[in-house]
Design a protein around this motif. Structure first.
Motif, PDB file in Angstrom:
ATOM      1  N   PRO A  97       0.800  -1.231   0.000  1.00 16.61           N
ATOM      2  CA  PRO A  97       0.000   0.000   0.000  1.00 16.61           C
ATOM      3  C   PRO A  97       0.829   1.275   0.000  1.00 16.61           C
ATOM      4  O   PRO A  97       0.271   2.373  -0.070  1.00 16.61           O
ATOM      5  CB  PRO A  97      -0.792  -0.124   1.305  1.00 16.61           C
ATOM      6  CG  PRO A  97       0.138  -0.868   2.222  1.00 16.61           C
ATOM      7  CD  PRO A  97       0.858  -1.861   1.338  1.00 16.61           C
ATOM      8  N   HIS A  98       2.159   1.166   0.073  1.00 16.56           N
ATOM      9  CA  HIS A  98       2.989   2.359   0.242  1.00 16.56           C
ATOM     10  C   HIS A  98       3.470   2.961  -1.071  1.00 16.56           C
ATOM     11  O   HIS A  98       3.978   4.084  -1.081  1.00 16.56           O
ATOM     12  CB  HIS A  98       4.218   2.027   1.106  1.00 16.56           C
ATOM     13  CG  HIS A  98       3.868   1.547   2.475  1.00 16.56           C
ATOM     14  ND1 HIS A  98       3.070   2.266   3.330  1.00 16.56           N
ATOM     15  CD2 HIS A  98       4.192   0.402   3.129  1.00 16.56           C
ATOM     16  CE1 HIS A  98       2.926   1.592   4.465  1.00 16.56           C
ATOM     17  NE2 HIS A  98       3.595   0.452   4.366  1.00 16.56           N
ATOM     18  N   GLY A  99       3.344   2.246  -2.168  1.00 16.77           N
ATOM     19  CA  GLY A  99       3.878   2.736  -3.429  1.00 16.77           C
ATOM     20  C   GLY A  99       2.796   3.165  -4.390  1.00 16.77           C
ATOM     21  O   GLY A  99       1.710   3.614  -4.009  1.00 16.77           O
ATOM     22  N   SER A 100       3.088   2.991  -5.668  1.00 11.93           N
ATOM     23  CA  SER A 100       2.157   3.361  -6.724  1.00 11.93           C
ATOM     24  C   SER A 100       0.981   2.389  -6.762  1.00 11.93           C
ATOM     25  O   SER A 100       1.093   1.232  -6.356  1.00 11.93           O
ATOM     26  CB  SER A 100       2.900   3.319  -8.065  1.00 11.93           C
ATOM     27  OG  SER A 100       2.004   3.347  -9.144  1.00 11.93           O
ATOM     28  N   THR A 101      -0.143   2.863  -7.293  1.00 11.68           N
ATOM     29  CA  THR A 101      -1.272   1.953  -7.503  1.00 11.68           C
ATOM     30  C   THR A 101      -0.978   0.962  -8.623  1.00 11.68           C
ATOM     31  O   THR A 101      -1.674  -0.052  -8.747  1.00 11.68           O
ATOM     32  CB  THR A 101      -2.557   2.738  -7.827  1.00 11.68           C
ATOM     33  OG1 THR A 101      -2.274   3.701  -8.846  1.00 11.68           O
ATOM     34  CG2 THR A 101      -3.073   3.457  -6.589  1.00 11.68           C
ATOM     35  N   TRP A 102       0.034   1.237  -9.458  1.00  8.78           N
ATOM     36  CA  TRP A 102       0.545   0.224 -10.386  1.00  8.78           C
ATOM     37  C   TRP A 102       1.513  -0.628  -9.549  1.00  8.78           C
ATOM     38  O   TRP A 102       2.724  -0.476  -9.591  1.00  8.78           O
ATOM     39  CB  TRP A 102       1.246   0.874 -11.578  1.00  8.78           C
ATOM     40  CG  TRP A 102       1.741  -0.135 -12.578  1.00  8.78           C
ATOM     41  CD1 TRP A 102       3.002  -0.632 -12.662  1.00  8.78           C
ATOM     42  CD2 TRP A 102       0.980  -0.782 -13.599  1.00  8.78           C
ATOM     43  NE1 TRP A 102       3.091  -1.557 -13.678  1.00  8.78           N
ATOM     44  CE2 TRP A 102       1.858  -1.663 -14.275  1.00  8.78           C
ATOM     45  CE3 TRP A 102      -0.346  -0.712 -14.018  1.00  8.78           C
ATOM     46  CZ2 TRP A 102       1.444  -2.469 -15.340  1.00  8.78           C
ATOM     47  CZ3 TRP A 102      -0.761  -1.503 -15.077  1.00  8.78           C
ATOM     48  CH2 TRP A 102       0.133  -2.362 -15.722  1.00  8.78           C
TER      49      TRP A 102
END
Length: 454
Positions: A97-102
């Protein structure tokens, strides 16, 4: 060339008139009383699972699509209820959950970690089926490649199986065409967005340009040219498929997709992918736009509209070729190849199901993917099936559950036995009495702008 849509639709006469049938009381109770579990993985991804009281020993591992990183274990509530009522357990993770939605950097890893968490919390399944849709269809294809010994078979639904770089490349060709021909002389940022707002601003400018261009014959011809590079279906939601040789009607429905916010989704997705891979992974420098058009199944439509408008198609193609200077970042390309490609081979059997008129993930992606799987020598493990319907992931509950049953059967038998063929899937889906179904024989065309080696 793809199968003509009107002919495919003729096979569906009466199929959508079936009514729902309620599940048996015991099965309905299983769905209502399923045990729900949650947990957290090492990268703070969450996982969930639902286990019916009368579990049949098979686990369905679900990979969700692009969007918020929230754990899901089924594509829809109706599919979840039906599979639970049949005794399947379900599980899935949110991805990191901490990065890009990709979230392709973590998705496959988190899905495998979810299997371990499920085994520790419940039991090791007798059989595991991997299912994924949209971006999750790419995750699922990677699991089908790498999951031998961990999963037994896989089902992809409307999957982005050509991979992230092919996606960004053909979308860039289309965006560049819209900007170059509808907004000549204007600076329009198409890659390297600083933030989501900049991506949204580009989408707004391009959408406004398309809306204005639709009022003239010249504009409609240029919209059709961009749509050809985008692999955009000429059958839009809520409409009947246009006649095979009605270029004007085809363009009108392609315009409908673009006017409904397609470019907003595309630019938002590009920003998320660039965040994930660390830069722009697509380029068009040196692209021969005339050759690219010649390979498109939409080329006759484009030529007809240019003739009708009195426009010089060769001149527009020369303008595009002369201005194509975007170069991909090699590091971003390498990162996308590592995280956002299904690669070449398969480790377990995979059935891919796609709608024939998908506006977000063109059905032609299945052609590119199949070529790569066959080149790896794994063609016997891949089957593909098609649903005659417009839209992205617009499958009915019956179509999805029938496909799950088909891969479950493949895993149990150790061979394909015909249950994955369109007529068999159609009969099975209608036999569930969960609503309509539209499986048809179909063969997609070539993915325009794809690299066969990715």
């Amino acid at each position: 060339m793809p199968a003509p849509l009107p002919r495919a639709l003729a096979a569906l006469a009466g199929a959508l008139l079936l009514t729902l049938a309620a599940p048996a009381a015991a099965e309905a109770d299983d769905a209502a009383t399923a045990r729900h579990l949650t947990g957290t993985l090492a990268d703070d991804a969450t996982w969930i699972a639902d286990v019916p009281a009368h579990w049949n020993g098979t686990l369905v591992l679900f990979s969700h699509g692009f969007g918020p990183t929230v754990a899901q274990d089924a594509p829809t509530p109706a599919v979840r209820s039906q599979l639970l009522s049949e005794g399947y357990a379900l599980a899935g993770s949110s991805y990191d959950p901490h990065g890009s939605t990709w979230a392709l950097e973590s998705a496959e890893r988190d899905q495998f970690a979810t299997l371990d968490a499920f085994a520790a919390a419940v039991a090791r399944p007798a059989r595991t089926l991997s299912v994924g849709q949209s971006m999750g269809g790419l995750v699922n294809a990677r699991i089908a490649r790498d999951g031998g010994g961990r999963v037994d078979a896989a089902l992809g639904m409307c999957g982005l199986v050509a991979g992230g770089t092919d996606l960004d490349t053909y979308q860039l060709n289309a965006e560049y065409t819209l900007a170059g021909l509808l907004l000549p002389g204007q600076e329009v940022r198409l890659t390297g967005f600083a933030d989501a707002a900049e991506a949204s601003a580009t989408a707004d400018r391009l959408t406004a340009a398309v809306t204005s261009a639709q009022d003239t014959a010249e504009g409609r011809a240029r919209i059709a040219l961009a749509a050809a590079y985008l692999n955009l279906s000429a059958w839009s939601s809520g409409a009947k498929p246009p006649a095979p040789h009605d270029a004007a009607a085809q363009e009108e429905q392609q315009y409908a997709w673009l006017a409904q916010g397609l470019l907003t989704f595309i630019e938002g997705g590009r920003y998320a992918m660039e965040q994930s891979v660390g830069g722009n992974n697509s380029g068009n420098a040196g692209t021969d736009y005339a050759a690219l058009l010649a390979r498109s199944e939409h080329a006759p439509q484009v030529r007809e509209l240019y003739r009708a408008a009195g426009l010089d198609l060769r001149a527009d193609l020369a303008v595009l070729a002369a201005g194509s200077r975007t170069v991909a970042d090699p590091a971003a390309v390498a990162a996308a190849r590592r995280t956002s490609s299904a690669g070449q081979g398969l480790g377990v059997p995979l059935l891919d199901v796609h709608t024939v008129a998908d506006n977000l993930v063109p059905v032609e992606q299945e052609d590119a993917f199949a070529d790569r799987v066959r080149a790896a020598g794994d063609g016997s493990l891949l089957r593909q099936a098609y649903v005659a319907r417009p839209g992205h992931c617009t499958f009915t509950t019956a179509e999805t559950v029938a496909a799950v049953h088909a891969i479950d059967r493949r895993a149990a038998l150790g061979r394909w036995d015909g249950a994955e063929r369109p007529a068999a899937l159609q009969r099975a889906a209608l036999g569930l009495r969960l609503g309509g179904a539209a499986y048809v024989p179909y063969r997609p065309g070539e993915l325009n702008g794809a690299a066969r080696s990715r």
